[in-house]
Design a protein around this motif. Structure first.
Motif: not given
Length: 226
Positions: A105-125
């Protein structure tokens, strides 16, 4: 002599109380889950920094270790375990599942804040923008939290030894400990944690004695009369 001294130093571990104090000090950090898993699973640093959400089965409560993050010439790379036993499935405790779900849930919130800058590689940490966490920065965070907790100064890898030592002291079979850590065979576990074995032997003898005789005293008089 030098090699033996190094190994003895590396085998310094925390007590149960120190583990609790460290986790309490780390609880508010964004990657608290990484330290919780280090204590409850005994994973190596590279394995913690390299596993993905797809490696977790929340229904079966297992985590599959199939890769580890390691430093490359430029940046980082994923490597498969060097041995067959290193590639393994680890049973997760209920507390670990709760922590992982909270971290998601914390990571999901970070994704929203980062928007298009987020490079989702599926990493847990990962970092706040999804990129891999470097070992140097991760270690820096660890030592900062360790100092905050005021616990014995051990390197991060020794948390893995702490996990194994505490499990053995709790009576977990060495084979199970060996499988969780990804050792090639049980003899490595027995040799590495030989300092725990004497205490285990005494506990086993006491348990055997209690199971066989319990609190009932031996009637020596009856034995003589027979």
């Amino acid at each position: 002599m030098g090699r033996w001294s190094y190994r003895k130093k590396e085998m310094e571990v925390w007590t149960e109380d120190e583990v609790r104090r460290f986790l309490y000090a780390a609880e508010s950090h964004r990657i608290y889950g990484a330290f919780h898993l280090a204590v409850t699973i005994g994973m190596r640093m590279g394995e913690i920094l390299g596993f993905r959400w797809s490696d977790i089965d929340f229904t079966k409560r297992t985590l599959s270790v199939s890769q580890a993050l390691s430093k490359a010439e430029k940046g980082y790379m994923m490597q498969e375990p060097k041995t067959k036993s290193g590639k393994r499935n680890i049973a997760l405790s209920l507390s670990s599942l709760v922590i992982l779900e909270r971290h998601k849930r914390v990571q999901a919130a970070e994704k929203l804040r980062a928007g298009s800058m987020y490079q989702d590689q599926g990493l847990v940490f990962a970092s706040g923008v999804g990129t891999p966490l470097g070992a140097r920065n991760f270690t820096r965070v660890y030592h900062s939290l360790r100092k905050k907790a005021g616990v014995t100064q051990i390197n991060f890898h020794s948390i893995r030894h702490t996990h194994a030592t505490l499990m053995l002291k709790q009576g977990v079979h060495p084979k199970i400990v060996s499988e969780r850590l990804g050792y090639a065979n049980i003899s490595i576990t027995l040799n590495t944690y030989s300092h725990v074995i004497p205490g285990l032997q005494q506990a086993a003898v006491d348990n055997f004695d209690d199971a066989l005789f319990g609190s009932k005293p031996v009637d020596k008089k009856a034995m003589v009369e027979e």
